[in-house]
Design an enzyme around this catalytic site. Structure first.
Site, mmCIF file in Angstrom:
data_model
loop_
_atom_site.group_PDB
_atom_site.id
_atom_site.type_symbol
_atom_site.label_atom_id
_atom_site.label_comp_id
_atom_site.label_asym_id
_atom_site.label_seq_id
_atom_site.Cartn_x
_atom_site.Cartn_y
_atom_site.Cartn_z
ATOM 1 N N LYS A 12 -38.068 26.718 -23.035
ATOM 2 C CA LYS A 12 -36.946 27.082 -23.926
ATOM 3 C C LYS A 12 -36.190 28.259 -23.310
ATOM 4 O O LYS A 12 -36.027 28.295 -22.091
ATOM 5 C CB LYS A 12 -37.471 27.353 -25.347
ATOM 6 N N GLU B 133 -34.467 21.178 -31.333
ATOM 7 C CA GLU B 133 -33.636 22.394 -31.394
ATOM 8 C C GLU B 133 -32.191 22.085 -31.006
ATOM 9 O O GLU B 133 -31.259 22.701 -31.525
ATOM 10 C CB GLU B 133 -34.246 23.483 -30.502
ATOM 11 N N GLU C 193 -42.039 14.646 -31.169
ATOM 12 C CA GLU C 193 -42.258 16.027 -31.608
ATOM 13 C C GLU C 193 -41.863 16.151 -33.076
ATOM 14 O O GLU C 193 -40.673 16.314 -33.392
ATOM 15 C CB GLU C 193 -41.402 16.998 -30.775
ATOM 16 N N HIS D 243 -34.015 17.215 -27.815
ATOM 17 C CA HIS D 243 -35.009 18.105 -28.425
ATOM 18 C C HIS D 243 -34.534 18.496 -29.825
ATOM 19 O O HIS D 243 -33.337 18.662 -30.058
ATOM 20 C CB HIS D 243 -35.203 19.355 -27.555
ATOM 21 N N GLY E 105 -43.538 25.074 -32.964
ATOM 22 C CA GLY E 105 -43.542 26.531 -33.070
ATOM 23 C C GLY E 105 -44.104 27.065 -34.372
ATOM 24 O O GLY E 105 -43.935 28.235 -34.700
ATOM 25 N N ASN F 100 -42.093 23.251 -21.758
ATOM 26 C CA ASN F 100 -40.712 23.501 -22.157
ATOM 27 C C ASN F 100 -40.622 24.995 -22.467
ATOM 28 O O ASN F 100 -41.061 25.441 -23.522
ATOM 29 C CB ASN F 100 -40.349 22.668 -23.392
HETATM 30 P P1 13P Z 1 -44.564 24.612 -29.441
HETATM 31 O O1 13P Z 1 -45.602 24.083 -28.473
HETATM 32 O O2 13P Z 1 -44.296 26.068 -29.252
HETATM 33 O O3 13P Z 1 -44.839 24.202 -30.836
HETATM 34 O O4 13P Z 1 -43.176 23.893 -29.030
HETATM 35 C C1 13P Z 1 -43.139 22.518 -28.925
HETATM 36 C C2 13P Z 1 -41.848 22.122 -28.330
HETATM 37 O O5 13P Z 1 -40.822 22.203 -28.960
HETATM 38 C C3 13P Z 1 -41.859 21.648 -26.946
HETATM 39 O O6 13P Z 1 -40.655 21.036 -26.629
#
Ligand code: 13P
Length: 261
Positions: free
Chosen positions: A11, A104, A176, A102, A182, A9
Protein backbone atom coordinates in the site's frame (compact mmCIF):
# COMPACT_ATOMS: atom_id res chain seq x y z
CA UNK A 1 -0.62 -28.26 -10.09
CA UNK A 2 -1.53 -24.70 -9.17
CA UNK A 3 1.24 -22.34 -8.07
CA UNK A 4 1.18 -20.91 -4.56
CA UNK A 5 1.56 -17.12 -4.64
CA UNK A 6 2.63 -15.20 -1.56
CA UNK A 7 1.98 -11.56 -2.47
CA UNK A 8 2.90 -8.46 -0.49
CA UNK A 9 0.77 -5.36 -0.91
CA UNK A 10 2.69 -2.58 0.78
CA UNK A 11 0.00 0.00 0.00
CA UNK A 12 1.40 3.51 0.70
CA UNK A 13 4.13 2.28 3.07
CA UNK A 14 7.92 2.50 2.89
CA UNK A 15 10.30 4.96 1.30
CA UNK A 16 13.17 3.96 -1.01
CA UNK A 17 15.68 3.37 1.77
CA UNK A 18 13.20 1.21 3.70
CA UNK A 19 12.52 -0.64 0.47
CA UNK A 20 16.23 -1.34 0.00
CA UNK A 21 16.56 -2.45 3.62
CA UNK A 22 13.63 -4.84 3.24
CA UNK A 23 15.07 -6.57 0.19
CA UNK A 24 18.57 -6.69 1.68
CA UNK A 25 17.10 -8.59 4.62
CA UNK A 26 14.86 -10.66 2.34
CA UNK A 27 17.98 -11.97 0.58
CA UNK A 28 18.82 -13.63 3.89
CA UNK A 29 15.66 -15.73 3.86
CA UNK A 30 15.41 -16.64 0.18
CA UNK A 31 17.47 -19.81 0.56
CA UNK A 32 14.96 -21.17 3.07
CA UNK A 33 11.89 -20.50 0.91
CA UNK A 34 10.17 -23.54 -0.54
CA UNK A 35 10.64 -24.16 -4.25
CA UNK A 36 7.34 -25.97 -4.70
CA UNK A 37 3.90 -25.49 -3.26
CA UNK A 38 2.27 -28.30 -1.31
CA UNK A 39 0.12 -28.85 -4.44
CA UNK A 40 3.09 -29.41 -6.70
CA UNK A 41 3.15 -26.03 -8.45
CA UNK A 42 5.77 -23.36 -7.98
CA UNK A 43 6.07 -21.31 -4.80
CA UNK A 44 6.31 -17.67 -5.86
CA UNK A 45 6.75 -14.39 -4.00
CA UNK A 46 5.23 -11.18 -5.36
CA UNK A 47 5.67 -7.59 -4.22
CA UNK A 48 3.19 -4.83 -4.99
CA UNK A 49 5.21 -1.77 -4.03
CA UNK A 50 4.34 1.95 -4.14
CA UNK A 51 4.99 3.45 -7.58
CA UNK A 52 7.45 5.99 -6.18
CA UNK A 53 9.57 3.15 -4.79
CA UNK A 54 9.48 1.10 -7.94
CA UNK A 55 13.01 1.87 -9.15
CA UNK A 56 14.46 1.24 -5.71
CA UNK A 57 12.56 -2.05 -5.49
CA UNK A 58 13.69 -3.23 -8.93
CA UNK A 59 17.33 -2.65 -8.01
CA UNK A 60 17.09 -4.01 -4.49
CA UNK A 61 15.08 -7.11 -5.39
CA UNK A 62 17.55 -8.32 -8.00
CA UNK A 63 18.52 -11.90 -7.40
CA UNK A 64 15.67 -12.54 -4.95
CA UNK A 65 13.20 -13.92 -7.50
CA UNK A 66 10.48 -11.61 -6.14
CA UNK A 67 8.08 -10.64 -8.93
CA UNK A 68 7.31 -6.94 -8.60
CA UNK A 69 4.13 -5.16 -9.49
CA UNK A 70 2.28 -1.87 -9.38
CA UNK A 71 -0.74 -1.44 -7.08
CA UNK A 72 -2.74 0.50 -9.64
CA UNK A 73 -2.38 2.04 -13.11
CA UNK A 74 -4.39 4.14 -15.50
CA UNK A 75 -5.93 2.25 -18.38
CA UNK A 76 -4.36 4.50 -20.99
CA UNK A 77 -0.70 4.01 -21.86
CA UNK A 78 -0.07 7.77 -21.80
CA UNK A 79 -1.89 11.08 -21.98
CA UNK A 80 -3.20 14.04 -20.03
CA UNK A 81 -3.99 12.22 -16.78
CA UNK A 82 -2.31 14.26 -14.08
CA UNK A 83 -1.02 12.17 -11.22
CA UNK A 84 -1.63 8.79 -12.83
CA UNK A 85 0.77 5.94 -13.67
CA UNK A 86 1.03 3.96 -16.88
CA UNK A 87 1.08 0.16 -16.98
CA UNK A 88 3.21 0.35 -20.12
CA UNK A 89 5.87 2.40 -18.32
CA UNK A 90 5.71 0.08 -15.32
CA UNK A 91 6.40 -2.85 -17.63
CA UNK A 92 9.40 -1.03 -19.11
CA UNK A 93 10.72 -0.44 -15.61
CA UNK A 94 10.62 -4.11 -14.77
CA UNK A 95 7.12 -4.64 -13.40
CA UNK A 96 5.68 -8.08 -13.98
CA UNK A 97 2.33 -7.56 -12.28
CA UNK A 98 -0.55 -5.14 -11.91
CA UNK A 99 -2.99 -5.24 -9.01
CA UNK A 100 -6.48 -4.20 -10.09
CA UNK A 101 -9.71 -3.57 -8.22
CA UNK A 102 -8.37 -3.57 -4.68
CA UNK A 103 -11.18 -2.62 -2.31
CA UNK A 104 -9.31 0.54 -1.31
CA UNK A 105 -9.34 1.60 -4.96
CA UNK A 106 -13.03 0.76 -5.21
CA UNK A 107 -14.18 2.40 -1.97
CA UNK A 108 -11.72 5.27 -1.32
CA UNK A 109 -11.14 6.25 -4.94
CA UNK A 110 -14.58 5.35 -6.28
CA UNK A 111 -13.33 3.05 -9.01
CA UNK A 112 -16.28 1.39 -10.68
CA UNK A 113 -16.54 -2.10 -12.12
CA UNK A 114 -16.22 -0.51 -15.56
CA UNK A 115 -12.93 1.21 -14.68
CA UNK A 116 -11.69 -2.02 -13.18
CA UNK A 117 -12.42 -3.84 -16.45
CA UNK A 118 -10.47 -1.24 -18.43
CA UNK A 119 -7.49 -1.59 -16.09
CA UNK A 120 -7.48 -5.39 -16.29
CA UNK A 121 -7.46 -5.12 -20.06
CA UNK A 122 -4.75 -2.44 -20.08
CA UNK A 123 -2.48 -4.41 -17.75
CA UNK A 124 -2.74 -7.54 -19.86
CA UNK A 125 -2.20 -5.59 -23.08
CA UNK A 126 0.90 -3.98 -21.55
CA UNK A 127 2.29 -7.48 -21.07
CA UNK A 128 1.76 -7.59 -17.33
CA UNK A 129 0.19 -10.33 -15.27
CA UNK A 130 -2.95 -9.11 -13.53
CA UNK A 131 -4.27 -9.87 -10.07
CA UNK A 132 -7.95 -8.92 -9.94
CA UNK A 133 -9.34 -8.35 -6.44
CA UNK A 134 -12.94 -8.99 -5.47
CA UNK A 135 -14.69 -9.05 -2.13
CA UNK A 136 -17.84 -8.21 -0.22
CA UNK A 137 -18.47 -5.70 2.56
CA UNK A 138 -19.82 -6.75 5.95
CA UNK A 139 -23.40 -5.63 5.21
CA UNK A 140 -23.26 -7.58 1.95
CA UNK A 141 -22.05 -10.70 3.77
CA UNK A 142 -24.72 -10.29 6.43
CA UNK A 143 -27.35 -9.97 3.73
CA UNK A 144 -26.20 -13.29 2.24
CA UNK A 145 -24.83 -11.60 -0.88
CA UNK A 146 -21.19 -12.70 -0.70
CA UNK A 147 -21.12 -14.84 -3.83
CA UNK A 148 -23.40 -12.51 -5.72
CA UNK A 149 -21.06 -9.56 -5.09
CA UNK A 150 -17.89 -11.50 -5.85
CA UNK A 151 -19.28 -12.91 -9.06
CA UNK A 152 -20.61 -9.55 -10.17
CA UNK A 153 -17.18 -7.98 -9.64
CA UNK A 154 -15.54 -10.92 -11.37
CA UNK A 155 -17.85 -10.84 -14.39
CA UNK A 156 -17.48 -7.08 -14.73
CA UNK A 157 -13.72 -7.08 -14.20
CA UNK A 158 -13.14 -9.81 -16.77
CA UNK A 159 -15.63 -8.47 -19.28
CA UNK A 160 -12.88 -7.65 -21.76
CA UNK A 161 -10.75 -10.75 -21.14
CA UNK A 162 -11.05 -13.65 -23.51
CA UNK A 163 -10.18 -17.27 -22.98
CA UNK A 164 -6.83 -16.97 -24.73
CA UNK A 165 -5.58 -14.75 -21.92
CA UNK A 166 -6.33 -17.35 -19.29
CA UNK A 167 -4.40 -19.82 -21.43
CA UNK A 168 -1.33 -17.65 -20.89
CA UNK A 169 -1.65 -17.95 -17.09
CA UNK A 170 -1.39 -14.20 -16.71
CA UNK A 171 -4.52 -13.71 -14.67
CA UNK A 172 -5.08 -14.57 -11.04
CA UNK A 173 -7.90 -13.67 -8.65
CA UNK A 174 -7.61 -12.39 -5.10
CA UNK A 175 -10.60 -12.73 -2.81
CA UNK A 176 -10.40 -10.06 -0.13
CA UNK A 177 -13.49 -9.62 2.03
CA UNK A 178 -13.55 -5.90 2.78
CA UNK A 179 -14.43 -6.48 6.45
CA UNK A 180 -11.22 -8.50 6.91
CA UNK A 181 -8.80 -5.97 5.43
CA UNK A 182 -6.64 -4.30 8.05
CA UNK A 183 -9.13 -5.14 10.78
CA UNK A 184 -7.52 -8.19 12.35
CA UNK A 185 -10.79 -10.04 11.59
CA UNK A 186 -9.74 -12.86 9.32
CA UNK A 187 -12.29 -14.91 7.41
CA UNK A 188 -12.52 -18.42 8.78
CA UNK A 189 -10.75 -20.94 6.55
CA UNK A 190 -14.19 -22.34 5.64
CA UNK A 191 -15.64 -18.93 4.73
CA UNK A 192 -12.64 -18.18 2.52
CA UNK A 193 -12.69 -21.59 0.89
CA UNK A 194 -16.42 -21.35 0.20
CA UNK A 195 -15.99 -18.03 -1.57
CA UNK A 196 -13.13 -19.49 -3.62
CA UNK A 197 -15.29 -22.47 -4.60
CA UNK A 198 -17.93 -20.12 -6.00
CA UNK A 199 -15.31 -18.07 -7.85
CA UNK A 200 -13.74 -21.15 -9.40
CA UNK A 201 -17.15 -22.52 -10.39
CA UNK A 202 -17.88 -19.25 -12.17
CA UNK A 203 -14.51 -19.37 -13.95
CA UNK A 204 -15.24 -22.96 -15.00
CA UNK A 205 -18.61 -21.94 -16.41
CA UNK A 206 -17.04 -19.10 -18.37
CA UNK A 207 -13.76 -20.58 -19.48
CA UNK A 208 -13.96 -24.32 -18.90
CA UNK A 209 -12.99 -26.51 -15.97
CA UNK A 210 -9.40 -27.10 -17.03
CA UNK A 211 -8.50 -23.41 -17.22
CA UNK A 212 -10.41 -22.62 -14.04
CA UNK A 213 -8.58 -25.45 -12.35
CA UNK A 214 -5.21 -23.93 -12.97
CA UNK A 215 -6.05 -20.31 -12.13
CA UNK A 216 -4.71 -19.40 -8.68
CA UNK A 217 -7.19 -17.79 -6.29
CA UNK A 218 -5.55 -15.96 -3.40
CA UNK A 219 -7.09 -14.99 -0.07
CA UNK A 220 -6.37 -11.60 1.51
CA UNK A 221 -7.53 -9.92 4.71
CA UNK A 222 -5.62 -10.01 8.01
CA UNK A 223 -3.41 -12.94 6.98
CA UNK A 224 -0.86 -13.35 9.79
CA UNK A 225 1.71 -15.99 10.72
CA UNK A 226 -0.69 -17.43 13.31
CA UNK A 227 -3.61 -18.00 10.92
CA UNK A 228 -1.78 -18.73 7.65
CA UNK A 229 -1.38 -22.46 8.17
CA UNK A 230 -5.08 -23.11 8.64
CA UNK A 231 -5.99 -20.98 5.66
CA UNK A 232 -3.53 -22.60 3.33
CA UNK A 233 -4.77 -26.07 4.19
CA UNK A 234 -8.02 -25.21 2.41
CA UNK A 235 -8.01 -26.87 -0.99
CA UNK A 236 -9.13 -23.78 -2.91
CA UNK A 237 -6.71 -21.28 -1.35
CA UNK A 238 -3.70 -20.89 -3.63
CA UNK A 239 -1.89 -18.04 -1.95
CA UNK A 240 -2.19 -14.90 0.12
CA UNK A 241 -2.40 -11.20 -0.63
CA UNK A 242 -0.92 -9.64 2.47
CA UNK A 243 -0.96 -6.07 3.75
CA UNK A 244 0.26 -5.46 7.30
CA UNK A 245 2.20 -8.70 7.75
CA UNK A 246 4.13 -8.11 4.50
CA UNK A 247 5.88 -5.01 5.80
CA UNK A 248 8.39 -6.82 7.99
CA UNK A 249 10.71 -9.55 6.76
CA UNK A 250 10.10 -11.59 9.92
CA UNK A 251 6.32 -11.78 9.54
CA UNK A 252 6.32 -12.05 5.74
CA UNK A 253 8.90 -14.81 5.70
CA UNK A 254 6.95 -16.60 8.43
CA UNK A 255 4.04 -16.78 5.98
CA UNK A 256 6.37 -18.34 3.43
CA UNK A 257 7.70 -20.71 6.05
CA UNK A 258 4.18 -21.95 6.55
CA UNK A 259 4.57 -23.72 3.25
CA UNK A 260 7.68 -25.55 4.40
CA UNK A 261 5.97 -28.11 6.61
P1 13P B 1 -4.14 -6.74 5.66
O1 13P B 1 -3.31 -7.99 5.46
O2 13P B 1 -3.38 -5.64 6.33
O3 13P B 1 -5.47 -7.03 6.24
O4 13P B 1 -4.43 -6.17 4.17
C1 13P B 1 -4.96 -7.01 3.22
C2 13P B 1 -4.92 -6.34 1.91
O5 13P B 1 -5.66 -5.42 1.66
C3 13P B 1 -3.94 -6.81 0.94
O6 13P B 1 -4.21 -6.31 -0.33
Amino acid sequence: MRDFLLAANWKMHKNPSETRAFFAAWKGVTASLPQRSARGGRFRVLGFVPALNFSAAVDAAQGTGVELGLQNAHHEAKGAFTGENSAVVAREMGAEWLLVGHSERRSLFHESDAWTALKVDAGLKAGLKVMLCVGETLPEREAGQTDQVNLRQLAAGLERVDRAILETSRLVIAYEPVWAIGTGKVATPEQANQAHVAIRAWLAKQYGAELAGRTPILYGGSVKPDNANQLREQPEIDGFLVGGASLEVASFSALAGADLK
